[in-house]
Design a protein around this motif. Structure first.
Motif, PDB file in Angstrom:
ATOM      1  N   VAL A 152     -45.446   8.534 -38.565  1.00 39.54           N
ATOM      2  CA  VAL A 152     -44.559   7.637 -37.827  1.00 39.54           C
ATOM      3  C   VAL A 152     -45.149   6.233 -37.876  1.00 39.54           C
ATOM      4  CG1 VAL A 152     -43.469   7.125 -35.615  1.00 39.54           C
ATOM      5  CG2 VAL A 152     -43.830   9.506 -36.313  1.00 39.54           C
ATOM      6  N   ILE A 153     -44.380   5.276 -38.390  1.00 43.97           N
ATOM      7  CA  ILE A 153     -44.822   3.887 -38.492  1.00 43.97           C
ATOM      8  C   ILE A 153     -44.211   3.089 -37.359  1.00 43.97           C
ATOM      9  CG2 ILE A 153     -44.921   1.834 -39.947  1.00 43.97           C
ATOM     10  CD1 ILE A 153     -46.370   4.221 -41.129  1.00 43.97           C
ATOM     11  N   GLY A 154     -45.040   2.652 -36.405  1.00 42.78           N
ATOM     12  CA  GLY A 154     -44.565   1.866 -35.280  1.00 42.78           C
ATOM     13  C   GLY A 154     -44.551   2.669 -33.997  1.00 42.78           C
ATOM     14  N   SER A 155     -45.044   2.056 -32.904  1.00 44.12           N
ATOM     15  CA  SER A 155     -45.169   2.789 -31.636  1.00 44.12           C
ATOM     16  C   SER A 155     -44.390   2.132 -30.509  1.00 44.12           C
ATOM     17  CB  SER A 155     -46.643   2.921 -31.249  1.00 44.12           C
ATOM     18  OG  SER A 155     -47.197   1.667 -30.892  1.00 44.12           O
ATOM     19  N   GLY A 156     -43.228   1.580 -30.853  1.00 47.47           N
ATOM     20  CA  GLY A 156     -42.304   1.197 -29.800  1.00 47.47           C
ATOM     21  C   GLY A 156     -41.667   2.454 -29.236  1.00 47.47           C
ATOM     22  N   ALA A 157     -40.601   2.288 -28.455  1.00 44.26           N
ATOM     23  CA  ALA A 157     -39.968   3.442 -27.817  1.00 44.26           C
ATOM     24  C   ALA A 157     -39.515   4.479 -28.842  1.00 44.26           C
ATOM     25  CB  ALA A 157     -38.781   2.978 -26.966  1.00 44.26           C
ATOM     26  N   GLN A 192     -52.934  -1.804 -29.698  1.00 41.15           N
ATOM     27  CA  GLN A 192     -52.657  -0.734 -28.755  1.00 41.15           C
ATOM     28  C   GLN A 192     -51.292  -0.133 -29.028  1.00 41.15           C
ATOM     29  OE1 GLN A 192     -52.546  -2.950 -24.885  1.00 41.15           O
ATOM     30  NE2 GLN A 192     -50.394  -2.368 -24.823  1.00 41.15           N
ATOM     31  N   LEU A 193     -51.133   1.152 -28.682  1.00 42.38           N
ATOM     32  CA  LEU A 193     -49.813   1.757 -28.729  1.00 42.38           C
ATOM     33  C   LEU A 193     -48.916   1.058 -27.712  1.00 42.38           C
ATOM     34  CD1 LEU A 193     -50.358   5.633 -28.936  1.00 42.38           C
ATOM     35  CD2 LEU A 193     -50.130   3.978 -30.788  1.00 42.38           C
ATOM     36  N   MET A 194     -47.613   1.086 -27.955  1.00 43.78           N
ATOM     37  CA  MET A 194     -46.642   0.482 -27.041  1.00 43.78           C
ATOM     38  C   MET A 194     -47.100  -0.939 -26.675  1.00 43.78           C
ATOM     39  SD  MET A 194     -46.040   3.851 -24.627  1.00 43.78           S
ATOM     40  CE  MET A 194     -44.338   3.428 -24.205  1.00 43.78           C
ATOM     41  N   PRO A 195     -47.139  -1.844 -27.639  1.00 39.72           N
ATOM     42  CA  PRO A 195     -47.756  -3.155 -27.445  1.00 39.72           C
ATOM     43  C   PRO A 195     -47.211  -3.976 -26.282  1.00 39.72           C
ATOM     44  CG  PRO A 195     -47.320  -2.773 -29.759  1.00 39.72           C
ATOM     45  CD  PRO A 195     -46.653  -1.659 -29.015  1.00 39.72           C
ATOM     46  N   VAL A 196     -45.946  -3.752 -25.889  1.00 34.33           N
ATOM     47  CA  VAL A 196     -45.378  -4.565 -24.805  1.00 34.33           C
ATOM     48  C   VAL A 196     -45.716  -4.005 -23.420  1.00 34.33           C
ATOM     49  CG1 VAL A 196     -43.480  -5.330 -26.273  1.00 34.33           C
ATOM     50  CG2 VAL A 196     -43.165  -3.342 -24.799  1.00 34.33           C
ATOM     51  N   GLU A 197     -46.312  -2.812 -23.377  1.00 40.04           N
ATOM     52  CA  GLU A 197     -46.603  -2.196 -22.089  1.00 40.04           C
ATOM     53  C   GLU A 197     -47.967  -2.642 -21.558  1.00 40.04           C
ATOM     54  OE1 GLU A 197     -44.555  -0.556 -20.330  1.00 40.04           O
ATOM     55  OE2 GLU A 197     -42.989  -0.007 -21.754  1.00 40.04           O
ATOM     56  N   PRO A 246     -46.150  11.822 -22.061  1.00 34.91           N
ATOM     57  CA  PRO A 246     -45.509  11.533 -20.782  1.00 34.91           C
ATOM     58  C   PRO A 246     -44.497  10.387 -20.898  1.00 34.91           C
ATOM     59  CG  PRO A 246     -47.641  10.449 -20.871  1.00 34.91           C
ATOM     60  CD  PRO A 246     -47.520  11.263 -22.137  1.00 34.91           C
ATOM     61  N   GLN A 247     -43.537  10.369 -19.953  1.00 31.28           N
ATOM     62  CA  GLN A 247     -42.589   9.269 -19.898  1.00 31.28           C
ATOM     63  C   GLN A 247     -43.296   7.991 -19.431  1.00 31.28           C
ATOM     64  OE1 GLN A 247     -39.151  10.135 -17.498  1.00 31.28           O
ATOM     65  NE2 GLN A 247     -38.445  11.797 -18.820  1.00 31.28           N
ATOM     66  N   VAL A 248     -42.730   6.855 -19.830  1.00 28.87           N
ATOM     67  CA  VAL A 248     -43.231   5.549 -19.406  1.00 28.87           C
ATOM     68  C   VAL A 248     -42.061   4.721 -18.892  1.00 28.87           C
ATOM     69  CG1 VAL A 248     -44.284   3.383 -20.165  1.00 28.87           C
ATOM     70  CG2 VAL A 248     -45.170   5.553 -21.019  1.00 28.87           C
ATOM     71  N   ALA A 249     -42.244   4.073 -17.746  1.00 26.69           N
ATOM     72  CA  ALA A 249     -41.223   3.184 -17.196  1.00 26.69           C
ATOM     73  C   ALA A 249     -41.913   1.956 -16.621  1.00 26.69           C
ATOM     74  CB  ALA A 249     -40.412   3.896 -16.117  1.00 26.69           C
ATOM     75  N   SER A 250     -41.343   0.796 -16.861  1.00 25.35           N
ATOM     76  CA  SER A 250     -41.992  -0.432 -16.388  1.00 25.35           C
ATOM     77  C   SER A 250     -40.971  -1.527 -16.167  1.00 25.35           C
ATOM     78  CB  SER A 250     -43.040  -0.902 -17.402  1.00 25.35           C
ATOM     79  OG  SER A 250     -42.426  -1.242 -18.638  1.00 25.35           O
ATOM     80  N   MET A 251     -41.375  -2.505 -15.393  1.00 19.89           N
ATOM     81  CA  MET A 251     -40.578  -3.721 -15.240  1.00 19.89           C
ATOM     82  C   MET A 251     -41.476  -4.838 -14.738  1.00 19.89           C
ATOM     83  SD  MET A 251     -38.207  -2.669 -12.011  1.00 19.89           S
ATOM     84  CE  MET A 251     -37.087  -3.994 -12.495  1.00 19.89           C
ATOM     85  N   GLY A 252     -41.082  -6.057 -15.042  1.00 18.46           N
ATOM     86  CA  GLY A 252     -41.859  -7.199 -14.597  1.00 18.46           C
ATOM     87  C   GLY A 252     -43.072  -7.448 -15.471  1.00 18.46           C
ATOM     88  N   LEU A 253     -44.089  -8.058 -14.874  1.00 17.43           N
ATOM     89  CA  LEU A 253     -45.270  -8.500 -15.603  1.00 17.43           C
ATOM     90  C   LEU A 253     -46.318  -7.401 -15.713  1.00 17.43           C
ATOM     91  CD1 LEU A 253     -45.756 -12.014 -13.928  1.00 17.43           C
ATOM     92  CD2 LEU A 253     -44.445 -11.464 -15.993  1.00 17.43           C
ATOM     93  N   THR A 254     -47.035  -7.392 -16.840  1.00 17.61           N
ATOM     94  CA  THR A 254     -48.221  -6.561 -16.941  1.00 17.61           C
ATOM     95  C   THR A 254     -49.338  -7.208 -16.116  1.00 17.61           C
ATOM     96  OG1 THR A 254     -49.112  -7.726 -18.855  1.00 17.61           O
ATOM     97  CG2 THR A 254     -47.571  -5.920 -19.287  1.00 17.61           C
ATOM     98  N   GLU A 255     -50.418  -6.480 -15.919  1.00 18.14           N
ATOM     99  CA  GLU A 255     -51.530  -7.046 -15.149  1.00 18.14           C
ATOM    100  C   GLU A 255     -52.093  -8.284 -15.842  1.00 18.14           C
ATOM    101  OE1 GLU A 255     -55.887  -5.779 -13.233  1.00 18.14           O
ATOM    102  OE2 GLU A 255     -54.614  -4.260 -14.188  1.00 18.14           O
TER     103      GLU A 255
END
Length: 464
Positions: free
Chosen positions: A176-181, A205-210, A353-362
């Motif tokens: 699998v190339i790419g680790s977005g959703a 890192q995996l899921m770069p926007v998280e 596992p599932q991932v859910a997020s909103m707003g700013l990262t730390e």
């Protein structure tokens, strides 16, 4: 030439919602769709992938039957039945959208639409070409998988997510190339069904926007499941073979690794469907493959709008639907319409596992030397999670130290995608940490970890 108040091009979660809302406001409305009502999300994205992932979840549950006192022998799995279930769900929902079009008196036009001038559309169909006029034209043409230079996606050895949704059989190995959703969900799905999965990500890192903490957790979880994770790595070249594909991977040390797999899934992002729809003749501004719009989804051409994936990231169905409503209400002159705050858009990934997020990262919240409070709660301290045998994950909340504003929320674990809207409501209502601490959460629920995380941010955690 037939005239409409509003014409919408594209029947996905942005387009069909825009058409319904326009019709509800009394505007004579038509929707042009070249293939299937519901768009990519309903037919080839959000919905069918969740049907497949339910099958993967069943496989995961079967693997721990003994924990709950059950045993089973000679369990059979039919991949074609699972794929057919996903297709049946999509077909049923697409038919439902057709019903909604009729109910709201939206005229559905089958065909491919092109801009033929200001306020003009030409639609090509099997019956021929037809011209239309509209006071307002909303482009909701969506997006498609982005390809990689030099990589021939053939649907056989090399897949896009379209191919991964309808496999003829399970490959023994998958790169699998790419680790977005998309990449995360398919890596998780095929791994749960016994496929040897390698996941490659160009970023560090995996899921770069998280949030980095979430990414690290998912990485550990995937590795424990047997998924080979390679970050700071890119696909240097690919050679198709009779058995599959021979791939050369370049890692962060500059070393080349050769990997032979049955299938390769390219999930390196998406690009807007902006070609051949007449943008150039009207001088419609685009950037990085997407149509440029303002906060009301207006292009630089009067009377022309763009919503959803074609207007740029985040490319999410719920973002498209919200843009549809605000765009239509603004052009119709509805009072009190609000623009979309992109920090309030939740992002969900449905792997395990599932991932859910909103707003700013730390890291984003701390940029500019802003003082923040960070709270965490591990699912292992939650009674409901323990009872269900689903203790993998945590909740993380980030608040402004001085004002108590909720800046970001990040969740990883079982069914967190069903809980993130609680933080979304809190953000929309400008709830502070003090107000959230006063909320009463039902017991026992997984959502108690949300409350405990807020308490932890203020140094008042009770159960950890």
């Amino acid at each position: 030439m037939t005239h409409y108040d509003v014409m919408v091009v594209g029947g996905g979660p942005g387009g069909y919602v825009a058409a319904i809302r326009a019709a509800q406001l009394g505007l004579k409305t038509a929707l042009v769709e070249k293939q299937h009502l519901g768009g990519i999300c309903l037919n080839w994205g959000c919905i069918p992938t969740k049907a497949l992932l339910k099958g993967a979840d069943v496989a995961h549950t079967l693997g721990k039957l003994d924990q709950f006192g059950f045993s089973a022998e000679n369990i059979q799995f039919d991949l074609h039945k699972l794929v057919q279930h996903s297709r049946d769900v999509s077909a049923r929902l697409s038919d439902g959208i057709g019903y909604l079009m009729k109910k709201n008196d939206v005229h559905v036009i089958d065909g491919f639409a092109r801009l033929a001038g200001k306020g003009k559309l030409n639609v090509e169909s099997e019956q021929g070409g037809y011209d239309y006029q509209a006071d307002h034209i909303i482009l909701a043409t969506g997006a498609r998988p982005r390809t990689l230079p030099g990589i021939d996606v053939d649907g056989e050895q090399v897949w896009t997510y379209f191919d991964a949704l309808v496999p003829e059989g399970l490959p023994k190995s998958l790169l699998v190339i790419g680790s977005g959703a998309i990449g995360i969900e398919f890596a998780s799905f095929y791994n749960d069904l016994g496929v040897d999965v390698t996941l490659v990500e160009l970023m560090d890192q995996l899921m770069p926007v998280e949030d980095a903490e979430v990414s690290a957790f998912v990485t550990r979880s995937f590795k424990q499941r047997g998924i080979s994770v390679k970050t700071k790595t890119r696909l240097e070249s690919l050679e198709k073979t009779t058995a599959g594909a021979q791939c050369r991977l370049l890692n962060k040390q500059g070393e080349i690794e050769t990997l032979e797999v049955d299938k390769v899934l390219v999930s390196a992002g998406i690009q807007g469907n902006i070609e051949n729809i007449g943008l150039e003749a009207l001088g419609v501004e685009t950037e990085n493959g997407f149509i440029t719009v303002d906060e009301w989804c207006r292009t630089n051409v009067v009377g022309l709008y763009a919503i959803g994936d074609v207007s740029g990231p985040p490319c999410l169905a719920h973002k498209a639907s919200r843009e549809a409503v605000l765009c239509v209400e603004k052009l119709a002159g509805v009072n009190g319409v609000q623009t979309l705050d992109r920090n309030h858009i939740p992002a969900c990934t449905y792997g395990r596992p599932q991932v859910a997020s909103m707003g700013l990262t730390e890291a984003q919240a701390k940029s500019g030397n802003r003082a923040v409070r960070v709270g965490r709660c591990d699912l292992q301290s939650n009674g409901k999670a323990l009872a269900m045998g689903e203790t993998e994950g945590f909740v993380k909340t980030i608040f402004d130290h001085d004002t108590g504003e909720l800046l970001g929320a990040h969740m990883v674990g079982y069914q967190v995608t069903e809980q993130i809207q609680g933080f979304g409501i809190a953000q929309a209502l400008e709830g502070t940490e003090e107000q959230l601490m006063q909320m009463v959460f039902a017991h026992p629920t997984l959502s108690e970890t949300m409350h405990e995380s807020v308490m932890d941010a203020c140094g008042r955690a009770l159960h950890q």
